[in-house]
Design an enzyme around this catalytic site. Structure first.
Site, short mmCIF file in Angstrom:
data_model
loop_
_atom_site.label_atom_id
_atom_site.label_comp_id
_atom_site.label_asym_id
_atom_site.label_seq_id
_atom_site.Cartn_x
_atom_site.Cartn_y
_atom_site.Cartn_z
N GLU A 220 0.88 -1.18 0.00
CA GLU A 220 0.00 0.00 0.00
C GLU A 220 0.91 1.22 0.00
OE1 GLU A 220 -3.23 -0.18 -0.24
OE2 GLU A 220 -3.61 -2.28 0.22
N CYS A 254 -2.21 9.37 2.23
CA CYS A 254 -1.70 8.80 0.99
C CYS A 254 -2.52 9.19 -0.23
CB CYS A 254 -1.65 7.28 1.10
SG CYS A 254 -3.22 6.55 1.59
P1 NAD Z 1 8.03 4.77 5.17
O1 NAD Z 1 8.10 3.98 3.93
O2 NAD Z 1 9.15 5.67 5.51
O3 NAD Z 1 7.85 3.81 6.45
C1 NAD Z 1 6.78 2.89 6.55
C2 NAD Z 1 7.15 1.79 7.53
O4 NAD Z 1 8.27 1.08 7.03
C3 NAD Z 1 7.54 2.25 8.93
O5 NAD Z 1 7.05 1.32 9.86
C4 NAD Z 1 9.07 2.22 8.90
O6 NAD Z 1 9.64 1.95 10.15
C5 NAD Z 1 9.33 1.07 7.97
N1 NAD Z 1 10.56 1.20 7.20
C6 NAD Z 1 11.18 2.34 6.82
N2 NAD Z 1 12.25 2.05 6.06
C7 NAD Z 1 12.29 0.70 5.96
C8 NAD Z 1 13.15 -0.22 5.30
N3 NAD Z 1 14.18 0.21 4.57
N4 NAD Z 1 12.88 -1.53 5.39
C9 NAD Z 1 11.82 -1.97 6.10
N5 NAD Z 1 10.98 -1.16 6.75
C10 NAD Z 1 11.21 0.16 6.68
O7 NAD Z 1 6.65 5.59 5.08
P2 NAD Z 1 6.05 6.64 6.10
O8 NAD Z 1 6.86 7.89 6.04
O9 NAD Z 1 5.81 6.02 7.43
O10 NAD Z 1 4.61 6.88 5.44
C11 NAD Z 1 4.42 7.77 4.37
C12 NAD Z 1 4.25 7.03 3.06
O11 NAD Z 1 3.28 6.00 3.20
C13 NAD Z 1 3.71 7.94 1.97
O12 NAD Z 1 4.35 7.63 0.77
C14 NAD Z 1 2.24 7.57 1.90
O13 NAD Z 1 1.64 7.84 0.66
C15 NAD Z 1 2.29 6.10 2.19
N6 NAD Z 1 1.02 5.62 2.71
C16 NAD Z 1 0.28 4.79 1.92
C17 NAD Z 1 -0.96 4.36 2.37
C18 NAD Z 1 -1.81 3.45 1.53
O14 NAD Z 1 -2.79 2.91 2.05
N7 NAD Z 1 -1.51 3.24 0.26
C19 NAD Z 1 -1.43 4.74 3.62
C20 NAD Z 1 -0.63 5.57 4.41
C21 NAD Z 1 0.59 6.01 3.93
#
Ligand code: NAD
Length: 476
Positions: A220, A254
């Site tokens: 997602e 998102c």
């Molecule tokens: P992120 O990708 O930085 O982090 C998401 C999760 O992944 C966190 O729990 C983080 O600890 C973990 N993470 C970070 N780097 C990682 C890695 N290298 N390997 C494994 N895990 C890792 O995202 P964010 O800043 O928390 O959220 C914002 C993003 O999420 C935006 O792009 C937004 O559009 C998207 N988002 C999508 C949806 C959806 O339903 N499609 C919903 C909410 C947010």
């Protein structure tokens, strides 16, 4: 083992124990599935105040009423929908048996089996919803699960983890907290399914790690969700609804509207109606409890630097409400960036904060071409009353979901799949599609007592008649 895991080293043995329990207990009854879902519902009902307080503290300002609507009620809706519809989703589905075995008493059905253990990685922007809404589908499908909340909302993660620890056996549900390293180790485990909500860049890394263990993924992700305002739209109403959507969670959603395409001659009425609504919703910035803060200084400066770069490159920027940037805190007025250069960062990166790009257009076809040049967006919005144009836009674009004449709303559809396409993700949760996503659809064929193949000359050693009979069946 407690359900609140204290180190990543505990995860591998826990997954082995969950796998043993899955093998030992076999399929999971509807009663147990409902009990698990109900325990999460009870948790939210009992802990909603503590969770809303934690989200307010984590954001440095997020109205508790908003957190209750977005995260607590949003999750409860998914959980209750799964609990109340599971009986319709679960039964085996009889399937058409091929001829002539259908005449001989053959039977076939598809049964929906739990996959096993589902890992769920959540984000900070909807710190409960991105964990508990997919969990509704995972539990409905009879799975066990492990959650990995975002480290950027640590208080919320802690309240949730303790609440789960108090109510769940780790064989059913566990939580592990931590940042990037924990996330990487988590995604490298041999789950039976992995749900990741987050950025597209991290999503790629998650999928690579999951591939090592051939773990299926639901991704997602994010992206730049475009809005097309048709000439046929009610401009003040479209602007009003967009302003409401853009203010939601301080733009940190998102599916937040990211780029708005407005007919060139309608730009001024659109902007004035948009700013009037936005400024009425948020008449002040500093200390305004209704305005959700940008989550942390890094994200604040990321958004501001995108706006600054566009301004330096000649884009006009309007502020809503029309106040100067606050000297402290992380609440900001909405910056509306008008016609920035196509290669500026604000046109290339997901904004995910209090800014909006507005571009003007002459022809809808050019807008659609521009959208199609970019990555497939998570959401697409069309405002207008021209049914022919609306259908044309739907037929010539592809996005995770669509809302017509409003924004964000399709994600609230519990009875329809939610998910992205291409760079905005893969797979779905919500509703029956979520149940199917987290189930293994297993085809079962039950052979009839009589096997006609020897009598019909279909077995080796093959005779000439066999080949002739096969040839005779090759037709259009
Ligand atoms: P992120 O990708 O930085 O982090 C998401 C999760 O992944 C966190 O729990 C983080 O600890 C973990 N993470 C970070 N780097 C990682 C890695 N290298 N390997 C494994 N895990 C890792 O995202 P964010 O800043 O928390 O959220 C914002 C993003 O999420 C935006 O792009 C937004 O559009 C998207 N988002 C999508 C949806 C959806 O339903 N499609 C919903 C909410 C947010």
């Amino acid at each position: 083992m407690g359900a609140y895991l204290q180190s990543i080293e505990q995860l591998k043995p826990l997954l082995a124990e969950q796998r043993n329990a899955t093998n030992l207990h076999g399929d999971v009854s509807i009663e147990i599935r409902k009990q698990r879902i109900q325990a999460v519902i009870d948790l939210l009902v009992e802990e909603h105040e503590a969770l809303a307080r934690a989200m307010d503290a984590d954001f440095g300002g997020r109205h508790p009423g908003f957190s209750l609507m977005n995260d607590v009620l949003g999750s409860l809706t998914s959980l209750k929908h799964a609990r109340d519809n599971l009986a319709h989703w679960l039964p085996n589905q009889a399937r058409q048996v091929f001829a002539p075995y259908d005449q001989l008493g053959g039977e076939a059905w598809v049964q929906f089996h739990p996959k096993g253990s589902v890992g769920i990685i959540g984000t900070w922007n909807a710190p409960l919803f991105t964990l508990l809404s997919p969990l509704a589908g995972a539990f409905a499908a009879g799975n066990r699960a492990v959650l990995k909340p975002s480290e950027i909302t640590p208080r919320t993660a802690e309240v949730l983890a303790k609440a789960i620890d108090a109510r769940f056996d780790s064989l059913e549900l566990a939580v592990i907290c931590g940042g990037v390293e924990v996330g990487q180790a988590f995604a490298s485990q041999p789950f039976d399914h992995l749900v990741f909500t987050g950025s597209t860049a991290v999503g790629r890394d998650i999928m690579r790690r999951a591939a090592e263990n051939l773990v299926p993924v639901t991704l997602e992700l994010g992206g730049k969700s475009p809005v097309i305002i048709s000439r046929s739209a009610d401009i003040p109403e479209a602007a009003r609804r967009l302003a409401i959507a853009k203010g939601t969670n301080g733009g940190q959603i998102c599916i937040s509207p990211d780029i708005v395409y407005v007919p060139v001659e309608l730009r001024e009425p659109f902007l004035s109606a948009f700013c009037a609504t936005y400024s009425a919703l948020y008449p002040s910035v500093e200390g305004n409890a209704d305005l959700v803060s940008v989550i942390n200084p890094q994200h604040y400066s990321r958004v501001q630097s995108c706006i600054d770069q566009a301004e330096e490159q000649g884009a006009e920027v309007l502020r809503c409400p029309d106040v100067s940037m606050p000297a402290s805190g992380r609440r900001a007025p909405l910056s509306i960036v008008l016609n920035p250069p196509r290669l500026s960062r604000i046109m290339q990166e997901e904004i995910f904060g209090p800014a909006l790009v507005v571009l003007t257009y002459q022809e809808v076809a050019h807008v659609v071409s521009e959208i199609n040049l970019g990555q497939r967006p998570l959401a697409l919005y069309y405002f207008g009353t021209d049914a022919v144009e609306q259908d044309w836009v739907l037929a010539h674009t592809l996005s995770g979901g669509v809302t017509i004449n409003d924004a964000l709303m399709h994600a609230a559809m519990e009875d329809a799949p939610f998910g992205g396409v291409g760079a905005s993700g893969m797979g779905h949760y919500h509703g029956r599609e979520g149940f199917v996503e987290f189930s293994h659809a297993r085809t079962v064929f039950k052979a009839p007592a009589y096997d006609p193949r020897a009598e019909w000359g279909m077995l080796a050693p093959y005779h000439a008649e066999f080949s002739e009979a096969m040839k005779a069946q090759i037709c259009r």
